[in-house]
Design a protein around this motif. Structure first.
Motif, mmCIF file in Angstrom:
data_model
loop_
_atom_site.group_PDB
_atom_site.id
_atom_site.type_symbol
_atom_site.label_atom_id
_atom_site.label_comp_id
_atom_site.label_asym_id
_atom_site.label_seq_id
_atom_site.Cartn_x
_atom_site.Cartn_y
_atom_site.Cartn_z
ATOM 1 N N TYR A 26 0.621 -1.092 0.016
ATOM 2 C CA TYR A 26 -0.038 -0.189 0.130
ATOM 3 C C TYR A 26 1.024 1.187 -0.164
ATOM 4 C CZ TYR A 26 -3.809 -3.165 0.766
ATOM 5 O OH TYR A 26 -4.800 -4.101 0.773
ATOM 6 N N VAL A 100 -2.723 -6.119 -4.925
ATOM 7 C CA VAL A 100 -3.794 -4.985 -4.555
ATOM 8 C C VAL A 100 -4.714 -4.785 -5.839
ATOM 9 C CG1 VAL A 100 -4.042 -2.355 -4.179
ATOM 10 C CG2 VAL A 100 -1.970 -3.295 -3.376
ATOM 11 N N GLU A 104 -9.554 -1.384 -4.778
ATOM 12 C CA GLU A 104 -8.696 -1.021 -3.689
ATOM 13 C C GLU A 104 -8.088 0.108 -3.974
ATOM 14 O OE1 GLU A 104 -7.177 -3.851 -0.617
ATOM 15 O OE2 GLU A 104 -6.887 -4.724 -2.418
#
Length: 318
Positions: A26, A100, A104
């Motif tokens: 992230y 990911v 998202e």
């Protein structure tokens, strides 16, 4: 925000692959290397401004500008996942690798966009928040969704997104746009094409595979070399002019003369080379020019910052 310095470190290698996303994935989604230069140039714009914010306000401003840069990076990775998947240097990114999910990335990008814009406006002023909102829109929509896949001038026009951070920093402190902010913008804007075209010279195959209309793919390397020299010549007067303003002084002028001299020499060396010569030495000159271009921008803004410090102690400025 523009992908300044994205080639400095490969984004593929051991440890990248499908699986559950971790915290680092992230973080990578926000393009931290790009964010670092955005934060630095925005901080310089804020600190060299004639109006000084309280340290808490200044910290908040830089934090929310950084979040805006991260939001732009996440939105870029969401939209460009198909391109990133076929380019060697980007196929290990969180979205194309499957760590990911696209949804998202989109949610994170949109959420951070809203938070950063609103909070910057509240922490400093509405104009700074509006300018950050425009920058995110310009990078995510105008550059990423439109220009990048449509025209070989993508880097020229899209470079504006990466040029806004010092202007946002200046506006956060002053509430208005001054000539100094415009010149800091112009410095990054004019620097971006030769910086990225040098990169494109030695990773042309990546852009070819991804069908991105980079100048090297649409017009060839010779035309690209001509453009690098032309834009470097056009760039040279900008930092010299900035050195003559309220953010400049003898130090920034000396730095501008030296750095632009070297940059022009490097661009000339690239211009006079042919492909046989370049391939024979593994594009050594082009890679050195690209690496120096990163130092070129950093040192110019460091000089602005140092000049402000000297001025504070009564030793800088004109």
């Amino acid at each position: 925000m523009s992908e300044i310095g994205a080639y400095q470190q490969s984004e593929t290698g051991p440890g990248f692959g499908p699986g559950e996303a971790g915290f680092g994935d992230y973080v990578q989604l926000l393009k931290p290397r790009v964010m670092s230069l955005v934060v630095f140039t925005a901080l310089v714009g804020l600190l060299v401004a004639p109006v000084h914010l309280h340290p808490v306000e200044a910290f908040a401003a830089i934090l929310f500008i950084a979040l805006g840069a991260g939001a732009s990076g996440a939105l870029n990775m969401w939209w460009d996942a198909d391109i990133d998947a076929v380019m060697r240097r980007t196929q290990g990114r969180p979205v194309p690798s499957g760590r990911v999910q696209p949804g998202e990335a989109l949610a994170i990008g949109l959420s951070l966009s809203g938070i950063s814009v609103v909070m910057l406006a509240l922490a400093t002023n509405i104009m700074a928040g509006a300018l950050l909102a425009f920058t995110i829109f310009f990078y995510a929509v105008v550059y990423t969704m439109w220009l990048k896949r449509w025209t070989p001038q993508n880097i020229v026009i899209g470079g504006a997104a990466g040029a806004f951070p010092p202007m946002i920093g200046w506006v956060a402190a002053t509430g208005h746009i001054g000539i100094e902010a415009v010149l800091m913008f112009a410095l990054i804007f004019m620097w971006t094409p030769p910086h990225f075209w040098a990169l494109a010279l030695f990773i042309k195959s990546d852009y070819d595979k991804a069908q991105v209309p980079m100048l090297t793919s649409t017009h060839g390397r010779k035309v690209t070399r001509n453009h690098i020299l032309a834009y470097t010549v056009l760039l040279a007067p900008v930092p010299l002019w900035a050195a003559m303003t309220s953010i400049g002084g003898p130090l920034t002028l000396a730095v501008a003369v030296v750095l632009n001299g070297w940059f022009l020499i490097g661009a000339f060396r690239i211009w006079r080379r042919d492909e046989i010569m370049a391939e024979a030495d593994g594009y050594r000159v082009e890679k050195r020019f690209f690496a120096f271009s990163l130092a070129y921008l950093f040192l110019h803004f460091l000089a602005f910052l140092a000049e402000a410090g000297l001025r504070h102690w009564g030793m800088g400025g004109w």
